[in-house]
Design an enzyme around this catalytic site. Structure first.
Site, PDB file in Angstrom:
ATOM      1  N   CYS A  95      52.198  48.956  53.643  1.00  0.00           N
ATOM      2  CA  CYS A  95      50.981  48.232  53.285  1.00  0.00           C
ATOM      3  C   CYS A  95      49.770  49.145  53.479  1.00  0.00           C
ATOM      4  CB  CYS A  95      50.877  46.936  54.076  1.00  0.00           C
ATOM      5  SG  CYS A  95      49.778  46.965  55.472  1.00  0.00           S
ATOM      6  N   GLU A  96      48.856  49.052  52.528  1.00  0.00           N
ATOM      7  CA  GLU A  96      47.716  49.964  52.564  1.00  0.00           C
ATOM      8  C   GLU A  96      46.667  49.538  53.581  1.00  0.00           C
ATOM      9  OE1 GLU A  96      46.464  49.973  48.507  1.00  0.00           O
ATOM     10  OE2 GLU A  96      44.872  48.518  48.848  1.00  0.00           O
ATOM     11  N   HIS A  97      46.830  48.358  54.168  1.00  0.00           N
ATOM     12  CA  HIS A  97      45.858  47.918  55.169  1.00  0.00           C
ATOM     13  C   HIS A  97      46.243  48.343  56.577  1.00  0.00           C
ATOM     14  CE1 HIS A  97      45.119  44.615  52.016  1.00  0.00           C
ATOM     15  NE2 HIS A  97      44.274  45.599  51.838  1.00  0.00           N
ATOM     16  N   HIS A  98      47.550  48.402  56.886  1.00  0.00           N
ATOM     17  CA  HIS A  98      47.984  48.735  58.244  1.00  0.00           C
ATOM     18  C   HIS A  98      48.959  49.909  58.288  1.00  0.00           C
ATOM     19  CE1 HIS A  98      46.901  44.392  58.219  1.00  0.00           C
ATOM     20  NE2 HIS A  98      46.301  44.704  59.348  1.00  0.00           N
ATOM     21  N   GLN A 136      51.402  44.263  47.768  1.00  0.00           N
ATOM     22  CA  GLN A 136      52.522  43.812  46.924  1.00  0.00           C
ATOM     23  C   GLN A 136      52.062  43.363  45.540  1.00  0.00           C
ATOM     24  OE1 GLN A 136      55.333  41.209  48.925  1.00  0.00           O
ATOM     25  NE2 GLN A 136      55.880  40.236  46.994  1.00  0.00           N
ATOM     26  N   HIS A 164      56.440  41.526  55.148  1.00  0.00           N
ATOM     27  CA  HIS A 164      55.398  42.489  55.528  1.00  0.00           C
ATOM     28  C   HIS A 164      55.368  42.608  57.035  1.00  0.00           C
ATOM     29  CE1 HIS A 164      53.132  42.566  51.556  1.00  0.00           C
ATOM     30  NE2 HIS A 164      54.186  41.796  51.366  1.00  0.00           N
ATOM     31  N   CYS A 166      53.262  43.906  58.845  1.00  0.00           N
ATOM     32  CA  CYS A 166      51.940  43.641  59.417  1.00  0.00           C
ATOM     33  C   CYS A 166      51.781  42.144  59.708  1.00  0.00           C
ATOM     34  CB  CYS A 166      50.822  44.169  58.532  1.00  0.00           C
ATOM     35  SG  CYS A 166      50.805  43.555  56.863  1.00  0.00           S
TER      36      CYS A 166
HETATM   37 ZN   LIG Z   1      49.151  45.047  56.260  1.00  0.00          ZN
END
Ligand SMILES: [Zn+2]
Length: 213
Positions: A95-98, A136, A164, A166
């Site tokens: 995931c590009e956030h975490h 996703q 996910h 995260c």
């Molecule tokens: Zn994430």
């Protein structure tokens, strides 16, 4: 997609900005210190090098061009005009956030218009986009639109089901929760019979256009 200049494609990293290996390893040492450990203790000495090598695998998709992978098509299909479905393509993404894993499976289908691709190419297509920093929803669109643009079939359907980390190992802690995303193009969007046939083939049947339960 290397053919698109970076200024028109903000997701593409500018090649000049890529740090060298020792700078990447030094960043890992910083994160180890941030976690509260000592990067000079014996058990952690080789960790930065290992992490950087793992990143080369996790993010190998930046070095591959999905359009090129799909470009070799076969026109001799002896009149085959039914849908081609590849289901349960397991993938690992981040995931590009975490930057933690997204693990799931993709189901990819298309309705050929004269041309087909080798089936291993569909799995490669999923892997190329999975091996990048992702959300996703974006990955679902990228797989469907690339297949649609290159092959120009009568329709494309992509469904992704994934967990996910995260969400399962941090934050709201919801182990077992699965996110389902889909993109239907052409006949899969306009013809509910075609869409239902696809959803039944991948084991997602229900009253709605996409059964989320
Ligand atoms: Zn994430």
């Amino acid at each position: 997609m290397a053919s698109i200049p970076p200024e028109e494609h903000p997701e593409a990293a500018a090649p000049a900005a890529r740090p060298d290996r020792s700078a990447a390893e030094s960043a890992v040492r910083t994160l180890i210190r941030w976690a509260g450990d000592d990067p000079t203790r014996e058990g952690l000495l080789d960790t930065p090098a290992r992490v950087v090598r793992a990143y080369e695998e996790f993010f190998a998709g930046y070095l591959e061009d999905p359009v090129q992978i799909l470009s070799r098509t076969f026109a001799e299909v002896d009149g085959y005009d039914e849908m081609v479905v590849m289901s349960d393509i397991r993938f690992e993404s981040h995931c590009e956030h975490h930057m933690v894993p997204i693990i799931g499976k993709a189901h990819v289908a298309y309705l050929p218009d004269r041309r087909v691709v080798g089936i291993s190419k569909l799995a490669r297509l999923v892997d190329i986009y999975a091996r990048r920093l992702q959300i996703q929803e974006k990955m679902t669109v990228q797989i469907a639109d690339t297949l649609n643009d290159v092959l120009e079939p009568k329709g494309v359907a992509v469904v992704i089901e994934a967990a996910h980390q995260c969400m399962t190992t941090r934050g709201v802690h919801k182990p077992g929760a699965t996110l389902i995303t889909s993109r239907m193009l052409g006949a899969f969007r306009s013809n509910s019979t075609t869409r239902r046939e696809f959803l039944a083939m991948i084991g997602l049947t229900g009253a709605g256009p996409l059964n989320n339960t």
